[in-house]
Scaffold this active site. Structure first.
Site, short mmCIF file in Angstrom:
data_model
loop_
_atom_site.label_atom_id
_atom_site.label_comp_id
_atom_site.label_asym_id
_atom_site.label_seq_id
_atom_site.Cartn_x
_atom_site.Cartn_y
_atom_site.Cartn_z
N LYS A 65 0.86 -1.19 0.00
CA LYS A 65 0.00 0.00 0.00
C LYS A 65 0.90 1.23 0.00
O LYS A 65 1.70 1.43 0.90
CB LYS A 65 -0.90 0.00 1.24
CG LYS A 65 -1.68 1.32 1.44
CD LYS A 65 -2.62 1.28 2.63
CE LYS A 65 -3.26 2.65 2.91
NZ LYS A 65 -4.17 2.64 4.08
N ASP A 106 -2.51 10.25 3.29
CA ASP A 106 -3.92 9.85 3.48
C ASP A 106 -4.65 10.91 4.30
O ASP A 106 -4.61 10.90 5.53
CB ASP A 106 -4.00 8.49 4.17
CG ASP A 106 -5.44 8.00 4.32
OD1 ASP A 106 -6.34 8.62 3.71
OD2 ASP A 106 -5.66 7.00 5.03
N LYS A 125 -10.23 13.02 7.43
CA LYS A 125 -9.85 12.69 8.81
C LYS A 125 -9.90 13.95 9.66
O LYS A 125 -9.53 15.02 9.19
CB LYS A 125 -8.42 12.15 8.84
CG LYS A 125 -8.26 10.73 8.32
CD LYS A 125 -6.79 10.31 8.42
CE LYS A 125 -6.54 8.97 7.75
NZ LYS A 125 -7.22 7.84 8.39
N ASP A 175 1.54 6.48 5.31
CA ASP A 175 0.59 5.52 4.73
C ASP A 175 1.12 4.81 3.48
O ASP A 175 0.39 4.04 2.86
CB ASP A 175 -0.74 6.22 4.44
CG ASP A 175 -1.95 5.32 4.69
OD1 ASP A 175 -1.80 4.33 5.42
OD2 ASP A 175 -3.02 5.61 4.14
N ASP A 210 -12.04 7.16 3.23
CA ASP A 210 -10.85 6.93 4.06
C ASP A 210 -10.46 5.45 4.09
O ASP A 210 -9.40 5.10 4.57
CB ASP A 210 -11.12 7.45 5.48
CG ASP A 210 -9.85 7.64 6.28
OD1 ASP A 210 -8.76 7.58 5.66
OD2 ASP A 210 -9.93 7.86 7.50
N GLU A 252 -9.33 3.71 1.75
CA GLU A 252 -8.77 3.77 0.40
C GLU A 252 -7.70 2.72 0.14
O GLU A 252 -7.47 2.31 -1.00
CB GLU A 252 -8.19 5.17 0.15
CG GLU A 252 -6.77 5.43 0.68
CD GLU A 252 -6.62 5.28 2.19
OE1 GLU A 252 -7.64 5.41 2.90
OE2 GLU A 252 -5.50 5.04 2.66
N ARG A 285 -7.53 -0.45 0.77
CA ARG A 285 -8.03 -1.70 0.20
C ARG A 285 -8.37 -1.53 -1.29
O ARG A 285 -8.33 -2.50 -2.05
CB ARG A 285 -9.24 -2.20 1.02
CG ARG A 285 -10.43 -1.28 1.02
CD ARG A 285 -11.39 -1.57 2.16
NE ARG A 285 -10.87 -1.11 3.47
CZ ARG A 285 -11.49 -1.28 4.63
NH1 ARG A 285 -12.65 -1.90 4.67
NH2 ARG A 285 -10.95 -0.83 5.74
N1 BES Z 1 -4.33 4.75 6.71
C1 BES Z 1 -5.47 4.45 7.51
C2 BES Z 1 -5.16 3.45 8.62
C3 BES Z 1 -4.14 3.86 9.67
C4 BES Z 1 -4.57 4.29 10.91
C5 BES Z 1 -2.80 3.76 9.44
C6 BES Z 1 -3.65 4.63 11.88
C7 BES Z 1 -1.87 4.12 10.39
C8 BES Z 1 -2.31 4.54 11.62
C9 BES Z 1 -6.58 3.85 6.65
O1 BES Z 1 -6.63 4.26 5.33
C10 BES Z 1 -7.90 4.23 7.26
O2 BES Z 1 -8.15 5.38 7.42
N2 BES Z 1 -8.70 3.23 7.62
C11 BES Z 1 -9.97 3.46 8.21
C12 BES Z 1 -10.94 2.47 7.62
C13 BES Z 1 -12.38 2.73 7.98
C14 BES Z 1 -12.85 4.03 7.36
C15 BES Z 1 -13.21 1.59 7.48
C16 BES Z 1 -9.83 3.22 9.72
O3 BES Z 1 -9.06 2.33 10.11
O4 BES Z 1 -10.44 3.96 10.47
ZN ZN Z 2 -4.76 4.81 4.52
ZN ZN Z 3 -7.65 6.09 4.99
#
Ligand code: BES
Ligand code: ZN
Ligand code: ZN
Length: 503
Positions: free
Chosen positions: A266, A271, A278, A289, A348, A350, A352
């Site tokens: 990834k 992000d 966010k 990210d 967010d 993204e 996947r």
């Molecule tokens: N990049 C984030 C995940 C992340 C969180 C990485 C903390 C490093 C530290 C990812 O893209 C994300 O935002 N995931 C969301 C998914 C949700 C919206 C289903 C999450 O984990 O909140």
């Molecule tokens: Zn991310």
């Molecule tokens: Zn994200």
């Protein structure tokens, strides 16, 4: 880059700016670890007593500096804690050596040359100490004035005492440690680089340059090629940004390879969350990210430099996730490279989406296995904390093998399930699947999403490194603040085990 030499010189006779020794706890007492006998003699056999007077206990993470007595060629002795001394007949734990060497190297920032007189009972110990010392000798100063540089310069030279330069296994261990740690530090540099400079195109250019240097085949799909190829996931994530997305293929092939391992990373260079922005407090570190792509890139180059007899193909799914008038909206449907449609409920989620396209593309080449690496979910950080990555897989034995390999190389990980019942939470009234499901078990939901894009019959594992990829606390052992290079050691060892036919 920090130099590494193996030396048969005695601890008392080698010229260096500092001499590193190990100390450990034995019951209530502090003991000097093997390898430092000559240093102890220079203290009239009282090194342990002197250190106890100074408050040392031998605990892991502890570093005690003291002036060297006459008779030593180094002006300073640095004693680092190794934790509990091993039982009779057993050696020190490799990770304890790695961390102690890292603590020593960090403590010696600004020093030129250090001689390490830590316990070495074989090539594995030499390798662990070399890795720890070289990984500890790291600072990211690319954006700082060089005038205040010297005091912050990483330790420049590591001499390993007790390692034999003419021993084949010791020499190979040193060479492997040097190549591996240089690539881990390359991954850290990429992660730490600010996202205004490390755009998807800039990352792709770094991969191209490394490919030239190490004889790897690098192919880059730009936004036009992605559109032509129908990469709806990568494009859908990148379409809101001024910095267009890329898909990079970086391939290492070995003439005697019998197997091919595909690694998918990834690579979200920033992000923001996109339209599902966010909140403040959650985006300050989101330059990290792309840590999965950095780990994959580093592992491919390291495997090439080490000459592992296996083919390793790296796929870097690079995009910047930004909100704008052209960005993907919650409610949009993307047609993925596989042909499946995805309703984007949360922009967010993204990672996947970009990984799905890369997994489908990687599957087309029928590798023996695919491992993806991603800072995928906050849920995995809630589950496992900041130092442990989660492992999911479509094959229990493969998941176990990767967990054991991680343990062996000193990376904390834990196997996680892919419960089939969580799939229905991603049912979409409009598309084949939604990019979000139940909140509970969010890390596993993300894994289930990815699984849908892995080709039939291909062994696949997913490493969610959202916790350990970026270290926000105080440095410890060989782990600095910022990008850590999480998963690189595991991936390189996995490539080696794949070559051996052991996994
Ligand atoms: N990049 C984030 C995940 C992340 C969180 C990485 C903390 C490093 C530290 C990812 O893209 C994300 O935002 N995931 C969301 C998914 C949700 C919206 C289903 C999450 O984990 O909140
Ligand atoms: Zn991310
Ligand atoms: Zn994200």
């Amino acid at each position: 880059m920090t130099a590494l030499t193996l030396s048969t010189a005695g601890a008392a006779t080698l010229r260096a700016d500092a001499l590193v020794v190990g100390v450990a706890k034995s019951g209530k007492a502090l003991v000097v670890a093997p390898g430092a006998e000559a240093v102890d003699q220079a203290f009239d056999g009282k090194l342990a007593a002197v250190l106890e007077t100074l408050g040392a206990s031998g605990a892991e993470g502890e570093a005690t500096k003291l002036p060297a007595p006459a008779g030593l060629k180094a002006p300073v002795v640095l004693a680092v804690g190794l934790g509990s001394a091993p039982e009779d007949g057993e050696g020190y734990d490799a990770e304890a050596l790695r961390r102690a060497a890292g603590t020593a190297a960090r403590t010696l920032t600004g020093t030129k040359k250090a001689a390490f007189a830590l316990p070495i009972s074989g090539a594995e110990d030499a390798e662990a100490i070399a890795e720890g010392a070289l990984l500890g000798a790291y600072a990211y100063t690319a954006y700082q004035d060089s005038k205040n540089g010297d005091a912050r310069k990483p330790l420049a030279e590591v001499a390993l005492l007790g390692a034999k330069p003419r021993d084949k296994a010791h020499k190979a261990a040193a060479e492997r440690a040097q190549a591996l740690t240089e690539e881990i530090k390359r991954a850290r540099d990429l992660i730490n680089m600010p996202p205004n400079d490390l755009t998807p195109a800039a990352f792709a250019a770094v991969a191209q340059a490394a490919g030239k240097e190490h004889g790897l085949k690098v192919q880059v799909l730009d936004e036009k090629a992605l559109a032509k190829g129908g990469y709806g996931g990568i494009l859908g994530v990148g379409v809101g940004s001024e910095n267009p997305p890329r898909l990079v293929r970086i391939a290492y092939t070995h003439p005697e390879a019998e197997k091919t391992l595909a690694l998918v990373g990834k690579g979200i260079t920033y992000d923001s969350g996109g339209i599902s922005l966010k909140p403040a407090g959650h985006n300050e570190t989101m330059k990290c990210d792309m840590s999965g792509a950095a780990a994959v890139f580093a592992a491919v180059v390291a495997a090439a430099r080490i000459g592992v007899p296996v083919n390793v193909t790296g796929w870097l799914a690079l995009a910047e996730n930004m909100p704008s008038g052209s960005a993907t909206r919650p409610g949009d449907v993307l047609r993925m490279y596989s042909g499946k449609t995805v309703e984007v409920l949360n922009t967010d989620a993204e990672g996947r989406l970009v990984l799905a396209d890369a997994l489908t593309r990687a599957s087309e080449e029928h590798p023996d296995a695919i491992v993806d690496v991603a800072t995928l979910t906050g849920a995995m950080v809630l589950a496992l904390g900041n130092r442990t990555f989660g492992i999911m897989a479509n094959d229990d034995a493969y998941r176990t093998a990767i967990h054991e390999i991680a343990e062996e190389v000193g990376e904390q990980s834990w196997p996680m399930p892919l419960p089939a019942d969580l799939r229905k939470g991603m049912d979409s009234p409009t598309a084949d699947i939604a990019n979000m499901g139940e909140r509970m078990g969010g890390g596993l939901v993300a894994g289930l999403f990815l699984q849908e894009f892995v080709g039939e019959g291909i062994t696949w594992a997913h490493l969610d490194i959202a916790g350990p990829a970026f270290h926000e606390g105080a440095p410890y052992g060989y782990t600095p603040k910022g990008g850590t290079g999480s998963a690189v050691r595991t991936l390189v060892k996995l490539a080696e085990r794949t070559a051996d036919g052991e996994v």
